[in-house]
Design a protein around this motif. Structure first.
Motif, short mmCIF file in Angstrom:
data_model
loop_
_atom_site.label_atom_id
_atom_site.label_comp_id
_atom_site.label_asym_id
_atom_site.label_seq_id
_atom_site.Cartn_x
_atom_site.Cartn_y
_atom_site.Cartn_z
N ALA A 177 5.81 21.45 37.42
CA ALA A 177 4.13 21.34 36.95
C ALA A 177 3.71 19.90 37.16
CB ALA A 177 4.17 21.92 35.53
N THR A 178 2.44 20.04 37.49
CA THR A 178 1.66 18.90 37.65
C THR A 178 0.76 18.72 36.33
OG1 THR A 178 2.15 19.07 39.93
CG2 THR A 178 0.43 17.44 39.15
N GLY A 179 0.60 17.91 35.76
CA GLY A 179 -0.31 17.67 34.40
C GLY A 179 -1.88 17.02 35.22
N ILE A 180 -2.69 17.10 34.35
CA ILE A 180 -4.00 16.60 34.71
C ILE A 180 -3.85 15.22 34.57
CG2 ILE A 180 -5.40 18.46 34.23
CD1 ILE A 180 -5.89 17.23 31.57
N ASP A 181 -2.71 14.74 33.72
CA ASP A 181 -2.50 13.06 33.91
C ASP A 181 -1.66 12.55 34.86
OD1 ASP A 181 -0.54 14.21 33.04
OD2 ASP A 181 0.17 13.16 31.18
N LYS A 182 -1.20 13.33 35.97
CA LYS A 182 -0.73 13.14 37.34
C LYS A 182 0.53 12.93 36.98
CE LYS A 182 -4.85 11.84 39.45
NZ LYS A 182 -5.88 10.82 40.07
N ASN A 183 1.32 13.49 35.93
CA ASN A 183 2.75 13.54 35.80
C ASN A 183 3.23 14.60 36.29
OD1 ASN A 183 2.75 10.74 34.40
ND2 ASN A 183 2.40 11.91 32.37
N TYR A 184 4.55 14.50 36.79
CA TYR A 184 5.16 15.62 37.07
C TYR A 184 6.24 16.14 36.00
CZ TYR A 184 3.56 14.97 42.10
OH TYR A 184 2.81 15.02 43.00
N TYR A 185 6.16 17.32 35.98
CA TYR A 185 7.13 17.94 34.72
C TYR A 185 8.03 18.78 35.33
CZ TYR A 185 3.46 16.11 31.59
OH TYR A 185 2.60 15.60 30.74
N ALA A 186 9.42 18.62 34.91
CA ALA A 186 10.50 19.41 35.21
C ALA A 186 10.86 20.40 33.75
CB ALA A 186 11.72 18.96 35.56
N ILE A 187 10.37 21.68 33.68
CA ILE A 187 10.56 22.31 32.78
C ILE A 187 11.69 23.49 32.68
CG2 ILE A 187 9.47 23.90 30.87
CD1 ILE A 187 6.80 22.63 32.00
N ILE A 188 12.77 23.57 31.89
CA ILE A 188 13.71 24.37 32.04
C ILE A 188 13.93 25.21 30.53
CG2 ILE A 188 16.28 24.65 32.23
CD1 ILE A 188 16.20 22.17 33.99
N LEU A 189 13.84 26.56 30.86
CA LEU A 189 14.10 27.17 29.56
C LEU A 189 15.25 27.89 29.63
CD1 LEU A 189 10.89 27.48 30.34
CD2 LEU A 189 10.82 29.58 29.05
N HIS A 190 16.05 27.82 28.58
CA HIS A 190 17.47 28.35 28.32
C HIS A 190 17.59 28.95 27.28
CE1 HIS A 190 21.82 27.90 27.42
NE2 HIS A 190 21.89 27.74 28.61
N ASN A 191 17.84 30.14 27.21
CA ASN A 191 18.03 31.31 26.30
C ASN A 191 19.43 31.85 26.43
OD1 ASN A 191 17.42 32.68 24.02
ND2 ASN A 191 16.04 34.28 24.97
N SER A 192 20.12 31.56 25.21
CA SER A 192 21.45 32.21 25.31
C SER A 192 21.89 32.31 23.73
CB SER A 192 22.41 31.43 25.73
OG SER A 192 22.80 30.07 25.15
N LYS A 193 22.91 33.39 23.47
CA LYS A 193 23.33 33.50 22.02
C LYS A 193 24.19 32.56 21.55
CE LYS A 193 22.57 38.47 22.91
NZ LYS A 193 23.08 39.66 22.90
N SER A 194 24.91 31.85 22.64
CA SER A 194 25.94 30.75 22.27
C SER A 194 25.25 29.30 22.08
CB SER A 194 27.09 31.01 23.32
OG SER A 194 26.55 30.58 24.42
N ARG A 195 26.00 28.43 21.35
CA ARG A 195 25.61 27.15 21.21
C ARG A 195 25.33 26.38 22.50
NH1 ARG A 195 25.97 23.49 17.00
NH2 ARG A 195 26.53 25.24 15.52
N PHE A 196 24.30 25.75 22.71
CA PHE A 196 24.10 24.83 23.74
C PHE A 196 24.88 23.52 23.68
CE2 PHE A 196 21.89 21.58 26.21
CZ PHE A 196 21.47 22.29 27.37
N ILE A 197 26.31 23.22 24.47
CA ILE A 197 26.92 22.37 24.20
C ILE A 197 26.92 21.10 25.13
CG2 ILE A 197 28.83 23.68 23.01
CD1 ILE A 197 30.25 24.06 25.59
N ARG A 198 27.83 20.11 24.97
CA ARG A 198 27.44 19.08 26.04
C ARG A 198 27.85 19.46 27.30
NH1 ARG A 198 28.51 13.17 25.40
NH2 ARG A 198 28.95 12.19 27.40
N LYS A 199 28.97 20.43 27.72
CA LYS A 199 29.11 20.68 29.02
C LYS A 199 27.85 21.41 29.56
CE LYS A 199 31.97 23.94 31.79
NZ LYS A 199 32.82 24.98 31.62
N THR A 200 27.32 22.16 29.00
CA THR A 200 25.93 22.78 29.43
C THR A 200 25.00 21.65 29.72
OG1 THR A 200 26.53 24.55 27.94
CG2 THR A 200 24.37 24.65 28.90
N ALA A 201 24.85 20.64 28.90
CA ALA A 201 23.84 19.51 29.10
C ALA A 201 24.47 18.70 30.43
CB ALA A 201 23.87 18.47 27.93
N GLU A 202 25.33 18.71 30.80
CA GLU A 202 26.05 17.88 32.01
C GLU A 202 25.55 19.00 33.07
OE1 GLU A 202 29.96 17.21 31.33
OE2 GLU A 202 29.33 15.45 29.91
N GLU A 203 25.89 20.29 32.88
CA GLU A 203 25.46 21.08 34.21
C GLU A 203 23.85 21.09 34.38
OE1 GLU A 203 27.15 24.58 32.74
OE2 GLU A 203 29.06 24.18 33.21
#
Length: 110
Positions: free
Chosen positions: A37-63
């Motif tokens: 996304a590009t904001g009206i303040d001219k910043n570029y945004y990377a937005i990631i939606l992650h939905n799972s039933k299991s816990r979000f762990i460090r390995k997932t963060a590295e991936e």
């Protein structure tokens, strides 16, 4: 996408354009939703939606950070703002890793 724009409007962030990127386009098999996304303040945004039933762990963060590098090379620019919206429990080590790499993490989006 309507939920996403409403969510950011409540936070007073307005986008000029939002583009959905399929994970297959950047060579990933992850079950995430990726938006550039590009904001009206001219910043570029990377937005990631992650939905799972299991816990979000460090390995997932590295991936996730590897996925962002692929996205940066695919779109040919770096992102000023990196936002992760998750709907599962978050491990404290994963949260610290993301915060150290200047990610914004919002829990219980879905």
């Amino acid at each position: 996408m309507k939920d996403l724009t409403n969510y950011f409007n409540k936070k007073d962030i307005i986008f000029k354009s939002i583009e959905k990127i399929e994970p297959k386009a950047i060579g990933s098999r992850k079950k995430v939703e990726i938006y550039c996304a590009t904001g009206i303040d001219k910043n570029y945004y990377a937005i990631i939606l992650h939905n799972s039933k299991s816990r979000f762990i460090r390995k997932t963060a590295e991936e996730l950070m590897e996925l962002l590098e692929k996205l940066s090379s695919y779109k040919e620019h770096n992102f000023k703002k990196k936002i992760l919206l998750i709907g599962s429990p978050l491990c404290s080590k994963a949260k610290k890793l993301l915060m150290d790499n200047k990610w914004s993490v919002d829990i219980d989006f879905m």
